[in-house]
Motif scaffolding. Structure first.
Motif, PDB file in Angstrom:
ATOM      1  N   TYR A   1       2.548   7.865  -2.343  1.00  0.00           N
ATOM      2  CA  TYR A   1       2.668   7.739  -0.890  1.00  0.00           C
ATOM      3  C   TYR A   1       1.281   7.916  -0.292  1.00  0.00           C
ATOM      4  O   TYR A   1       0.876   9.007   0.080  1.00  0.00           O
ATOM      5  CB  TYR A   1       3.637   8.808  -0.391  1.00  0.00           C
ATOM      6  N   SER A   2       0.537   6.816  -0.236  1.00  0.00           N
ATOM      7  CA  SER A   2      -0.873   6.927   0.124  1.00  0.00           C
ATOM      8  C   SER A   2      -1.397   5.607   0.645  1.00  0.00           C
ATOM      9  O   SER A   2      -0.950   4.534   0.237  1.00  0.00           O
ATOM     10  CB  SER A   2      -1.688   7.344  -1.114  1.00  0.00           C
ATOM     11  N   GLN A   3      -2.406   5.713   1.529  1.00  0.00           N
ATOM     12  CA  GLN A   3      -3.195   4.539   1.862  1.00  0.00           C
ATOM     13  C   GLN A   3      -4.121   4.232   0.686  1.00  0.00           C
ATOM     14  O   GLN A   3      -4.164   4.958  -0.304  1.00  0.00           O
ATOM     15  CB  GLN A   3      -3.993   4.797   3.142  1.00  0.00           C
ATOM     16  N   ASN A   4      -4.849   3.136   0.809  1.00  0.00           N
ATOM     17  CA  ASN A   4      -5.695   2.694  -0.299  1.00  0.00           C
ATOM     18  C   ASN A   4      -6.762   3.733  -0.638  1.00  0.00           C
ATOM     19  O   ASN A   4      -7.467   4.229   0.238  1.00  0.00           O
ATOM     20  CB  ASN A   4      -6.373   1.367   0.052  1.00  0.00           C
ATOM     21  N   ARG A   5      -6.900   4.023  -1.905  1.00  0.00           N
ATOM     22  CA  ARG A   5      -7.961   4.865  -2.444  1.00  0.00           C
ATOM     23  C   ARG A   5      -7.922   4.715  -3.964  1.00  0.00           C
ATOM     24  O   ARG A   5      -6.900   4.326  -4.540  1.00  0.00           O
ATOM     25  CB  ARG A   5      -7.808   6.323  -2.016  1.00  0.00           C
TER      26      ARG A   5
END
Length: 517
Positions: free
Chosen positions: A68-72
């Motif tokens: 559950y994350s934005q791009n990285r």
């Protein structure tokens, strides 16, 4: 299906090309230094992430790990850590509401939820609502809830003497469960196997010039197949590198493309990405000379958009794919991108297609039907949903839900979503054709055409228009423009002006919302 062994791509490149760049963050989250790794470093970090998941949380073969994350870069690391354990990676659309995510996480039933600190409070609530046993949070500014573990601390504490080695997996083993966008109903979890990821890489290589020298620019969300599987995972297969942009910004994207030190060679975007970059004031001065492959997919591309990018020396390689197809099904070569402009191309080398009428019989040249596809890149089905699997797949043929037609040379054009088509006075109307026409009219910055109920004609079209700043345009001008260029039954009966069109995270217009409005 086959019993071909699955292999550890990261471990291989760490052995063959240890000092070559693997992946790097662009503009990381505040409070996080970002990650830039060679293949040797990537192998070490993936191994430590796998050890943490195994030793601290009991993750093993077949267990699910939700992201559950934005791009990285850590997003990619966790995916390959799952692969190293034989676990299954479940990326989540962070733009969904807690109620939508509740359904998806409950359906996937992960052992661990890994989250961005910016989403930490939502992640904590999601873990509580779904009884997910463990929560891991990346470093950076944001919420680090109680009972959550820190990702970097877990990597540092991992026992480097007992890092996991990939078990004996095959191409049939699941790698990812990727939930569809849910634009037409509740999301379904498409199973993506190790073999599907492999065959997608092979299929893309032919016409998209993938190699170990490629520098992929990933600005589509990694929770979506366009971000993760075009070209991030294929770049990893070939030993190329990927530069990860946290969220798409057209001006920043053009700046990075121009930067010779970045050396970007490949990227995939949806029409909205290319439209917004093309409308940016820096577009004309951007240096596109290092680009090898600029691909466009996700929705039919309007011809004016293709011509805009062709004018700066970047023929857009149109392609078609789906989450369920890993994703490539159709693609066009750079050499034919202009001659066959508007076409999504020919079937990938290891994929078969049919265009099928409502009677289940293949249609003729130039006739419109639903696109079906078959091959080793096609999903075996949907997680926990045998009914949806049976409905979508007939004798191995996946029903794509897209209306298509093929010309005499076999080149396929995606006319529209099969369900976006509407029938006006007994005639089929495909909104993308009307939209492409309207993009030629000065003053229209963005447009979507939908079908609305009508007592006389059954359905009629409505053009939902975003105006170009500083240009006056009205309904009469738009309707008359269409009357000059389209058959009467295709001309919108009404025009609605809005400030912006609703889109999902990958830029697709949410026509269901427009109809509901």
């Amino acid at each position: 299906m086959t019993s071909t062994p699955a292999y550890d791509w990261v471990a291989h490149h760490a052995m063959v090309s240890p000092n070559r760049a693997a992946w790097a963050d662009i503009d990381p989250l505040s409070g996080s230094p970002g990650v830039a790794s060679t293949w040797r470093e990537a192998h070490e970090r993936v191994g430590r992430a796998a050890a943490m998941l195994r030793d601290d949380f009991g993750v093993g073969r077949g267990d699910r790990v939700a992201m559950y994350s934005q791009n990285r870069v850590e997003f990619i690391e966790v995916q390959f850590a799952c692969a190293r354990l034989g676990a299954v990676f479940v990326p989540l659309n962070w733009r969904l509401t807690i109620h939508e995510l509740d359904y998806i996480v409950s359906d996937a039933s992960p052992t661990v939820l890994v989250a961005d600190p910016e989403l930490g409070d939502m992640a904590a609530e999601l873990v509580e609502r779904t009884n997910t046993p463990h929560l891991v949070v990346f470093s950076g500014d944001g919420a680090h809830p109680d009972r959550s573990a820190n990702y970097d601390d877990g990597l540092a504490a991992a026992d480097s003497t007992t890092l996991p080695v990939m078990p004996e997996l095959t191409h049939d083993d699941p790698l990812t469960i990727m939930y569809t966008s849910g634009t037409t109903g509740r999301p379904k979890g498409a199973i993506i196997t190790h073999g599907m990821s492999f065959w997608n890489s092979v299929n893309l290589a032919e016409l998209h010039d993938l190699s170990r020298s490629m520098v992929n620019f990933c600005f589509l969300p990694l929770f979506h197949t366009g971000g993760l599987n075009c070209y991030t995972n294929p770049a990893a297969y070939f030993g190329g590198s990927t530069m990860v942009m946290r969220t798409f910004d057209p001006g920043r994207a053009l700046e990075l493309i121009s930067d010779p030190e970045r050396g970007i060679t490949h990227f995939l975007g949806v029409p909205a990405n290319y439209l917004f970059m093309g409308q940016h004031p820096d577009f004309a001065s951007t240096d596109f000379s290092r680009l090898v492959s600029t691909a466009i997919g996700g929705a039919p591309a309007a011809l004016p958009l293709l011509k805009m990018w062709e004018s700066v020396g970047c023929p857009l390689i149109q392609a078609f794919g789906m989450t369920e197809t890993s994703p490539l099904v159709l693609s066009i070569s750079k050499e034919m991108a202009v001659e066959k402009a508007g076409s999504a191309g020919l079937p990938a080398m290891n994929t078969a297609i049919r265009i099928v009428g409502e009677d289940g019989v293949d249609v003729g040249v130039g006739e419109i039907g639903e696109l079906w596809c078959k091959g080793p890149n096609i999903t075996p089905g949907y997680w926990n949903n045998p009914e949806a699997t049976a409905e979508a797949i007939t004798d191995g043929w996946l029903h794509t839900g897209d209306a298509a037609q093929a010309d005499a040379d076999g080149y396929v054009s995606i006319v529209d979503r099969w369900k976006d088509m509407y029938i006006s006075g007994g005639e089929n109307v495909y909104p993308s054709e009307v939209e492409s026409t309207l993009f030629d009219l000065e003053g229209i910055a963005d447009v979507a055409v939908i079908g609305l109920p009508d007592d006389k004609w059954g359905e009629v079209g409505q053009a939902v228009v975003v105006k170009t700043d500083g240009v006056e345009i009205d309904e009469t001008t738009i309707v008359n423009f269409c009357r000059e260029r389209l058959a009467t039954f295709k001309v919108p009966h009404s025009v609605r002006f809005v400030d912006e069109l609703p889109r999902n995270a990958t830029g697709k217009i949410l026509k269901r919302e427009l109809r509901d409005q």
